[in-house]
Scaffold this motif. Sequence first.
Motif, mmCIF file in Angstrom:
data_model
loop_
_atom_site.group_PDB
_atom_site.id
_atom_site.type_symbol
_atom_site.label_atom_id
_atom_site.label_comp_id
_atom_site.label_asym_id
_atom_site.label_seq_id
_atom_site.Cartn_x
_atom_site.Cartn_y
_atom_site.Cartn_z
ATOM 1 N N GLY A 10 40.256 37.070 41.989
ATOM 2 C CA GLY A 10 39.454 36.443 40.949
ATOM 3 C C GLY A 10 39.919 36.756 39.538
ATOM 4 N N LYS A 13 44.899 34.707 38.565
ATOM 5 C CA LYS A 13 46.332 34.510 38.862
ATOM 6 C C LYS A 13 46.641 33.040 39.132
ATOM 7 C CE LYS A 13 46.097 37.300 42.467
ATOM 8 N NZ LYS A 13 44.664 37.729 42.465
ATOM 9 N N GLY A 14 45.853 32.439 40.012
ATOM 10 C CA GLY A 14 46.095 31.043 40.378
ATOM 11 C C GLY A 14 45.849 30.100 39.212
ATOM 12 N N THR A 15 44.783 30.370 38.453
ATOM 13 C CA THR A 15 44.446 29.534 37.294
ATOM 14 C C THR A 15 45.587 29.551 36.284
ATOM 15 O OG1 THR A 15 42.113 30.061 37.589
ATOM 16 C CG2 THR A 15 42.764 29.268 35.408
ATOM 17 N N THR A 31 51.366 33.351 47.935
ATOM 18 C CA THR A 31 51.312 33.617 49.381
ATOM 19 C C THR A 31 49.946 33.233 49.949
ATOM 20 O OG1 THR A 31 50.991 35.924 48.714
ATOM 21 C CG2 THR A 31 53.121 35.335 49.676
ATOM 22 N N ARG A 36 47.086 29.757 53.589
ATOM 23 C CA ARG A 36 46.001 28.794 53.855
ATOM 24 C C ARG A 36 46.576 27.490 54.413
ATOM 25 N NH1 ARG A 36 43.736 31.781 49.767
ATOM 26 N NH2 ARG A 36 44.867 30.710 48.121
ATOM 27 N N GLU A 57 41.356 41.296 54.705
ATOM 28 C CA GLU A 57 42.417 42.309 54.822
ATOM 29 C C GLU A 57 43.781 41.680 54.544
ATOM 30 O OE1 GLU A 57 41.504 43.648 58.737
ATOM 31 O OE2 GLU A 57 39.647 44.594 58.032
ATOM 32 N N GLY A 84 50.019 36.664 43.720
ATOM 33 C CA GLY A 84 49.469 37.293 44.929
ATOM 34 C C GLY A 84 50.530 37.927 45.802
ATOM 35 N N ARG A 87 52.060 42.680 47.169
ATOM 36 C CA ARG A 87 50.753 43.334 47.239
ATOM 37 C C ARG A 87 50.827 44.723 47.830
ATOM 38 N NH1 ARG A 87 47.582 38.349 47.384
ATOM 39 N NH2 ARG A 87 45.394 38.814 47.544
ATOM 40 N N GLN A 91 56.284 45.246 50.136
ATOM 41 C CA GLN A 91 56.553 43.894 49.617
ATOM 42 C C GLN A 91 57.324 43.946 48.292
ATOM 43 O OE1 GLN A 91 53.030 41.348 49.570
ATOM 44 N NE2 GLN A 91 52.335 42.209 51.520
ATOM 45 N N ARG A 126 33.737 29.558 42.525
ATOM 46 C CA ARG A 126 35.014 28.822 42.531
ATOM 47 C C ARG A 126 35.024 27.687 43.560
ATOM 48 N NH1 ARG A 126 40.238 32.323 43.743
ATOM 49 N NH2 ARG A 126 39.018 32.904 45.565
ATOM 50 N N TYR A 136 38.598 24.835 40.058
ATOM 51 C CA TYR A 136 37.462 24.694 39.145
ATOM 52 C C TYR A 136 36.506 25.864 39.306
ATOM 53 C CZ TYR A 136 39.099 19.918 38.686
ATOM 54 O OH TYR A 136 39.878 18.822 38.433
ATOM 55 N N ARG A 160 36.713 28.259 49.658
ATOM 56 C CA ARG A 160 37.455 29.104 50.594
ATOM 57 C C ARG A 160 36.514 29.891 51.501
ATOM 58 N NH1 ARG A 160 41.935 32.079 46.909
ATOM 59 N NH2 ARG A 160 41.325 33.785 48.282
ATOM 60 N N ARG A 171 38.351 42.612 49.894
ATOM 61 C CA ARG A 171 39.590 42.228 49.195
ATOM 62 C C ARG A 171 39.836 43.147 48.000
ATOM 63 N NH1 ARG A 171 37.940 36.202 48.474
ATOM 64 N NH2 ARG A 171 39.601 36.128 46.933
ATOM 65 N N ALA A 199 39.250 37.429 28.713
ATOM 66 C CA ALA A 199 39.185 36.456 27.623
ATOM 67 C C ALA A 199 39.056 35.047 28.207
ATOM 68 C CB ALA A 199 40.445 36.568 26.770
HETATM 69 P P1 AP5 Z 1 41.555 32.284 40.248
HETATM 70 O O1 AP5 Z 1 42.583 31.864 39.275
HETATM 71 O O2 AP5 Z 1 41.338 31.435 41.442
HETATM 72 O O3 AP5 Z 1 41.791 33.817 40.664
HETATM 73 P P2 AP5 Z 1 42.929 34.502 41.533
HETATM 74 O O4 AP5 Z 1 43.376 35.710 40.793
HETATM 75 O O5 AP5 Z 1 43.955 33.499 41.933
HETATM 76 O O6 AP5 Z 1 42.021 34.979 42.748
HETATM 77 P P3 AP5 Z 1 42.223 34.857 44.318
HETATM 78 O O7 AP5 Z 1 40.853 35.003 44.915
HETATM 79 O O8 AP5 Z 1 43.020 33.652 44.669
HETATM 80 O O9 AP5 Z 1 43.034 36.139 44.594
HETATM 81 P P4 AP5 Z 1 43.256 36.830 45.919
HETATM 82 O O10 AP5 Z 1 44.326 37.751 45.528
HETATM 83 O O11 AP5 Z 1 42.042 37.454 46.507
HETATM 84 O O12 AP5 Z 1 43.565 35.637 46.944
HETATM 85 P P5 AP5 Z 1 44.928 35.098 47.582
HETATM 86 O O13 AP5 Z 1 44.787 33.653 47.792
HETATM 87 O O14 AP5 Z 1 46.089 35.605 46.839
HETATM 88 O O15 AP5 Z 1 40.188 32.445 39.439
HETATM 89 C C1 AP5 Z 1 38.959 32.688 40.116
HETATM 90 C C2 AP5 Z 1 37.848 31.816 39.494
HETATM 91 O O16 AP5 Z 1 37.573 32.267 38.170
HETATM 92 C C3 AP5 Z 1 38.215 30.338 39.357
HETATM 93 O O17 AP5 Z 1 37.104 29.555 39.687
HETATM 94 C C4 AP5 Z 1 38.602 30.167 37.894
HETATM 95 O O18 AP5 Z 1 38.281 28.862 37.414
HETATM 96 C C5 AP5 Z 1 37.779 31.243 37.201
HETATM 97 N N1 AP5 Z 1 38.516 31.862 36.095
HETATM 98 C C6 AP5 Z 1 39.850 32.190 36.062
HETATM 99 N N2 AP5 Z 1 40.165 32.755 34.877
HETATM 100 C C7 AP5 Z 1 39.014 32.818 34.161
HETATM 101 C C8 AP5 Z 1 38.696 33.297 32.844
HETATM 102 N N3 AP5 Z 1 39.623 33.853 32.035
HETATM 103 N N4 AP5 Z 1 37.395 33.194 32.443
HETATM 104 C C9 AP5 Z 1 36.455 32.627 33.232
HETATM 105 N N5 AP5 Z 1 36.700 32.147 34.481
HETATM 106 C C10 AP5 Z 1 37.961 32.235 34.932
HETATM 107 O O19 AP5 Z 1 44.886 35.818 49.015
HETATM 108 C C11 AP5 Z 1 43.932 35.468 49.987
HETATM 109 C C12 AP5 Z 1 44.171 36.263 51.254
HETATM 110 O O20 AP5 Z 1 45.454 35.924 51.820
HETATM 111 C C13 AP5 Z 1 44.225 37.796 51.082
HETATM 112 O O21 AP5 Z 1 42.934 38.369 51.137
HETATM 113 C C14 AP5 Z 1 45.107 38.205 52.277
HETATM 114 O O22 AP5 Z 1 44.388 38.185 53.484
HETATM 115 C C15 AP5 Z 1 46.135 37.074 52.339
HETATM 116 N N6 AP5 Z 1 47.332 37.328 51.508
HETATM 117 C C16 AP5 Z 1 47.762 36.588 50.435
HETATM 118 N N7 AP5 Z 1 48.885 37.102 49.916
HETATM 119 C C17 AP5 Z 1 49.187 38.192 50.661
HETATM 120 C C18 AP5 Z 1 50.221 39.171 50.591
HETATM 121 N N8 AP5 Z 1 51.179 39.127 49.637
HETATM 122 N N9 AP5 Z 1 50.223 40.165 51.516
HETATM 123 C C19 AP5 Z 1 49.273 40.234 52.483
HETATM 124 N N10 AP5 Z 1 48.253 39.352 52.592
HETATM 125 C C20 AP5 Z 1 48.205 38.344 51.687
#
Ligand code: AP5
Length: 215
Positions: A10, A13-15, A31, A36, A57, A84, A87, A91, A126, A136, A160, A171, A199
Amino acid sequence: MNIILLGPPGAGKGTQAQRLVEERGMVQLSTGDMLRAAVKAGTPVGLQAKAVMEAGELVSDAIVSALIGERMDAGTGSGAIFDGYPRTAAQADALDLLLSERGQALDHVIELGVDEDALVERIVGRFTCAVCGTGYHETFKRPVVDNVCDVCGASEFKRRPDDNEQTVRTRMAEYRAKTAPIIPIYESRGLVRRVDGMADIGQVTAAIESILDGR
Ligand code: AP5
Ligand code: MG
Ligand code: ZN
């Protein structure tokens, strides 16, 4: 230009990666998105990853590093944004090897500094466009017209399965235990730049762009 966006679930990163893709023609290597897609397609990797992701996890290092290597071979245009990944320390080592094998190096590791209490609200609010994947938020980034994607005009959105409070806590614990400890590795190489992730979205982008432009 190769950068890592680092931060807890959250953090944005993705945004931020999506904005750099639009504005600079960089390529986002997430990743989470790759996993997904594998789950949705029902590939062997997806079958292995599904339950692990739903529990919040980490999927095995070997699987995610293989996904990243494949995506790097498909070409990274004017630059790669690692979102992402890495991690874990394993890696981080794998990424060094993947880059050096291709004659490349890391330019910046951008750490998005955030307040953990705010992250649950961000994650629980989200949603993404079911057609083009644009992200969004119910409060912080609503579509300009309610229920219509700004980018592609679709009116179908999705959430999600791991975006519930219980899984978010796991997480975050995984981030603290396994991912935060890799920051000093990059600090010792002088690569880490910290940005205030609390910010506004646009201000965070501006801070990242000034780093990329060497300001
Ligand atoms: P968003 O930009 O979506 O946040 P994010 O940092 O991308 O958060 P994620 O939940 O995607 O991170 P994650 O690391 O848990 O998930 P991932 O998919 O990598 O922003 C969140 C929300 O806030 C949005 O709605 C946005 O609009 C809002 N927002 C953003 N910036 C803002 C701001 N400045 N102010 C206000 N609002 C804002 O991983 C998912 C799963 O996959 C993991 O749990 C794991 O099981 C697996 N996985 C993925 N990568 C690996 C890896 N390298 N190794 C092992 N397992 C992995
Ligand atoms: Mg993300
Ligand atoms: Zn869309």
